[in-house]
Write an enzyme that holds these catalytic residues in place. Structure first.
Site: not given
Ligand code: ARG
Length: 494
Positions: A279, A285, A292, A319
């Site tokens: 401390s 202490k 923690e 995606y």
């Molecule tokens: N930088 C992108 C990620 O981490 C990679 C894939 C990108 N794909 C796309 N269709 N923009 O997910």
């Protein structure tokens, strides 16, 4: 070639600020080696399928090797004109060997399947590192358990002294939980270790690729069949984060146990000073700061699992760039858990048990009350509910825990309850006074009698070995694939 070569149909270029906002380049460093490996495998397959010729594959592999060496020697420049690592590597190869060969490396794939391959390759390595650390941790705990058989500790419910236990039994409970984490790693690993490559953007490709071959070259157990599933699903990420979250939760509770046991109020253990802080003002202490911090860092890991579910839950199928934000989250969770395990290994291998204090806490409590009631049930055939009342009366009449074994008090309570016939054989009750006898009477499977504890310890050792063999098999499979690829690369480059 212009650096934003993916923007074939976009007139405007991105400003620095917007590029900075969109970029995952720095986070991609985490998967850069995997990106090269995935590209090598993909291109070996393209060559074997007759899509690129011998001269082209040679140039491509040599160029990729140059990048690999730069990465190893820390002189690969992370050119911030690129929005992520995938175009940067493609650009570097094209700049190096020209468009005729270099322009072919991205044939029949997209960044969408590419990033998923990279992540799966990375995650399986991280899971293997995690297992290795877990085995080390378990070894330390197994040793501690072996060395603390017949060391008594009070067991708590509601944080009130409940039943007599032994330290080894307590540690075995930690080991069992951690072995279940390793079991889960195996389960998760099976689902991670599958090949999404060849899904292309989302709907497959008309290029005559061979997905089974890249699966083999990368040491995957199988492939993700459906092309949408391959690039759109992120269950494999959420699953890992959930697994780490559960582990963090166990670890946080272990830390909490140690913090409590190390407090002067309990004083059951001594934590090595290496793991404690002093401390600024109170000279006396010795604070268990590392524990923690483990408790708080575990919360970050648990939060990360929640955070990632929130990111994924509203993303339509396909995606979408939102996914990019998951990468640093998983990395953070892995890194945190790795550092936490290291600290816990250190703490548990230097922990000192204050056995006398634990014994004192037992002797200063009414912790044997249930054992006593069970003697009345077992040896005198008194119904348990009545036995509970009799011992309750005994506790009420007693001034100190030892009075539980005081003949005069016991006789009084028994005769008040109409059990005069027992009084002549009070020695059975007195035998409880010996803690070892008391525990040896606990014959139920899983209880802390010395025999049970020793048997369970053997079983835990055995389970650990079984899991360790599975882990070795995982590693071996990756090594085999690495050797396979490297031999092919050496042949083609020669
Ligand atoms: N930088 C992108 C990620 O981490 C990679 C894939 C990108 N794909 C796309 N269709 N923009 O997910």
């Amino acid at each position: 070639m212009k650096k934003d070569f993916y923007r074939s149909a976009i007139k405007e270029s991105m400003s620095k600020d917007i590029l900075n906002f969109s970029s995952s380049l720095k986070d991609d460093l985490w998967i850069i080696e995997e990106d090269i490996i995935g590209t090598q495998a993909h291109n070996i397959m393209l060559f074997e399928q007759g899509i690129i010729n011998k001269d082209e594959i040679k140039k491509i592999l040599v160029s990729l090797e140059k990048i690999q060496n730069k990465i190893i020697n820390n002189n690969f420049i992370l050119n911030e004109d690129f929005e992520d690592i995938h175009p940067l590597i493609e650009f570097t190869v094209i700049e190096d060997i020209g468009m005729d060969a270099g322009g072919k490396i991205h044939t029949g794939r997209s960044r969408n399947d590419q990033v998923s391959v990279d992540l799966r390759l990375k995650f399986r390595n991280e899971l293997n590192i995690l297992s290795e650390k877990i085995f080390n941790f378990i070894d330390i705990l197994l040793k501690l358990s072996k060395n603390s058989i017949d060391n008594y500790i009070p067991l708590y419910t509601h944080l009130q002294r409940a039943q007599l236990g032994q330290f080894s039994h307590f540690i075995n409970y930690y080991i069992a939980q951690i072995l279940r984490i390793e079991n889960r790693i195996n389960e998760v690993y099976k689902r991670i270790n599958n090949n999404p490559l060849g899904a292309c953007a989302i709907g497959g490709t008309s290029i005559n690729i061979d997905r089974k071959r890249t699966t083999e070259l990368l040491g995957f157990d199988g492939l993700i069949e459906n092309s949408i599933d391959a690039i759109s699903s992120r269950d494999y990420i959420i699953e890992i984060l959930n697994l780490l979250s559960l582990f963090a939760l166990h670890i946080s509770r272990i830390s909490e146990d140690l913090i409590i046991f190390a407090s002067k109020e309990f004083d059951f253990i001594d934590i090595d000073g290496k793991f404690c802080s002093g401390s600024s003002v109170m000279p006396q202490k010795k604070n268990p700061d590392t524990l923690e911090l483990i408790r708080a860092k575990s919360s970050i890991i648990i939060g990360n699992s929640f955070k990632s579910s929130l990111i994924v839950k509203a993303i339509p199928s396909g995606y979408l760039k939102d996914f990019q934000e998951l990468k640093p989250i998983v990395r953070e969770s892995f890194n945190l858990i790795f550092s936490i395990i290291e600290i816990l290994c250190g703490i548990f291998s230097t922990i000192k048990l204050k056995n006398d204090n634990m014994k004192k806490a037992i002797e200063e409590s009414y912790i044997l009350a249930l054992d006593l009631a069970e003697i009345l049930v077992n040896d005198y055939k008194i119904p348990f509910r009545l036995a509970h009342q009799i011992v309750g009366d005994l506790v009420k009449l007693s001034k100190k825990p030892n009075d539980l074994f005081d003949r005069a008090i016991i006789s009084k309570v028994l005769s008040d309850n109409g059990f005069n016939d027992i009084i002549s054989s009070l020695s059975i009750i007195e035998s409880l006074h010996n803690l070892k006898n008391c525990l040896d009477k606990r014959i139920s499977q899983g209880s802390p009698s010395t025999k049970n504890v020793k048997n369970y310890l053997k079983q835990l050792n055995f389970e650990k070995k079984e899991f360790y063999d599975l882990y070795l098999r995982r590693i071996q499979k990756i090594q085999n694939a690495n050797t396979l690829r490297n031999n092919i690369i050496q042949d083609l480059i020669a």
